[in-house]
Design an enzyme around this catalytic site. Structure first.
Site, PDB file in Angstrom:
ATOM      1  CE  LYS A  17       9.570 -20.513   8.688  1.00  0.00           C
ATOM      2  NZ  LYS A  17      10.798 -21.326   8.879  1.00  0.00           N
ATOM      3  CE  LYS A  27      12.425 -27.316  -2.388  1.00  0.00           C
ATOM      4  NZ  LYS A  27      13.485 -26.364  -1.997  1.00  0.00           N
ATOM      5  CE  LYS A  30      13.264 -14.954  -3.015  1.00  0.00           C
ATOM      6  NZ  LYS A  30      14.439 -15.081  -2.106  1.00  0.00           N
TER       7      LYS A  30
END
Length: 328
Positions: free
Chosen positions: A111, A195, A192
């Site tokens: 991240k 979002k 998968k």
């Protein structure tokens, strides 16, 4: 009864991957365990966000918890920031965790990669996650592959704290959740449903209207070979549609394929089944959204119960490290 805890960030929009992979299992498990389900809004602060949107999506996620069938009389539902003991316990655990083990957290590396500025919260949030777990004397935590490292950190911190200050925390065990349907992206069936998808056409949300669901299913990727069969390796798109149809109708993918002669019939059946499955969820969501005060009341009740349990843990931990007990 075994106590379990699961949490999810209020990132907005619950898609079929979330529902079949987690929520539906939570609904069935709430009657067999002492289950705590938490909307971890504090974790959402570790990256840039819109404050108004965070408040809105937190309430929407709570509403969805109830709409899918989580029952406040059978489990404990609450918002993380409503239980102040989470942050109080985090400091005690941060003073037990080491810089080295936090710097090895792969999610922090992922991240923070390529960003000019990274918040200290993004670095230390695995300790907050440990506090989420340890505050409730949690027996087991359902974990996927991406969270195994964080649970191991929570276990290590608990063991280290107990070794230094005496038996204080229950050391949680990993719980491999029941295998739910693995739902893939409709436009990229090798990935998968998420979002972070490149296209909204690859996701179906629980609140999508029937026309949108049908449109997305019709545009789903298949392949050139016309046979309808479950073969994830050579026919990932078709197999994903069969997985959706099977999950929505409580069948196996092979059974769901029976009688389907072409991709048109497969897509029609999948769309019809999903629309029918989400109909009561959407109706319940609309009812709850019309009276958000009731949702807030139920969250307050859950936070009260959670706070009482977490407060006992924080006091126990504070006593262990030598903090002067409160006399008020």
């Amino acid at each position: 009864m075994k106590r379990v805890l699961s949490g999810i960030q209020p990132t907005g929009g619950v898609h079929l991957g979330n529902y079949f992979g987690a929520f539906r299992n939570w609904v069935s498990d709430q009657h067999d365990t002492d289950a705590f389900f938490c909307i971890v809004d504090l974790h959402a602060l570790t990256v840039d966000h819109d404050p108004a949107q965070l408040a809105r999506t937190t309430l929407e996620m709570a509403t969805m918890f109830l709409a899918v069938g989580l029952d406040p009389s059978a489990c404990t539902l609450f918002v993380q920031s409503h239980v102040l003991q989470h942050t109080a316990l985090t400091w005690l655990l941060e003073c037990t965790a080491s810089f080295g083990e936090l710097s090895r957290m792969t999610q922090f590396k992922d991240k923070g990669k390529g960003r000019e500025s990274v918040s200290a919260g993004l670095f230390t949030y695995p300790v907050l996650m440990a506090a989420d777990i340890l505050a409730y004397d949690t027996d087991s935590v359902p974990v996927g592959h991406d969270q195994k490292q964080h649970l191991e950190l929570a276990r290590n911190i608990a063991i280290r704290f107990n070794g230094r200050y005496g038996d204080t925390f229950k050391v949680p065990q990993p719980d491999i959740p029941k295998v739910g349907a693995r739902i893939m992206d409709l436009q990229d069936p090798t990935s998968k449903m998420s979002k972070s998808s490149k296209s909204e056409q690859g996701l179906i949300y629980l609140l999508d209207d029937p026309a949108t669901i049908e449109k997305k299913i019709k545009r789903a990727v298949t392949d050139a070979e016309p046979e309808v069969r479950f073969d994830p390796e050579s026919k990932p798109g078709v197999s994903n549609l069969l997985t959706l149809l099977a999950a929505a109708t409580d069948k196996t993918p092979d059974d769901a394929a029976k009688g389907l002669v072409n991709y048109g019939s497969l897509k029609h059946s999948a769309a019809e089944a999903i629309i029918e499955m989400v109909r009561p969820i959407q109706e319940r969501y609309r009812q709850l959204s019309a009276d958000t005060s009731e949702v807030s009341r139920l969250l307050a009740n859950g936070a009260q119960k959670a706070s009482e349990i977490a407060e006992a843990t924080v006091r126990r931990a504070g006593d262990a490290v030598g903090l002067l007990p409160k006399s008020f």
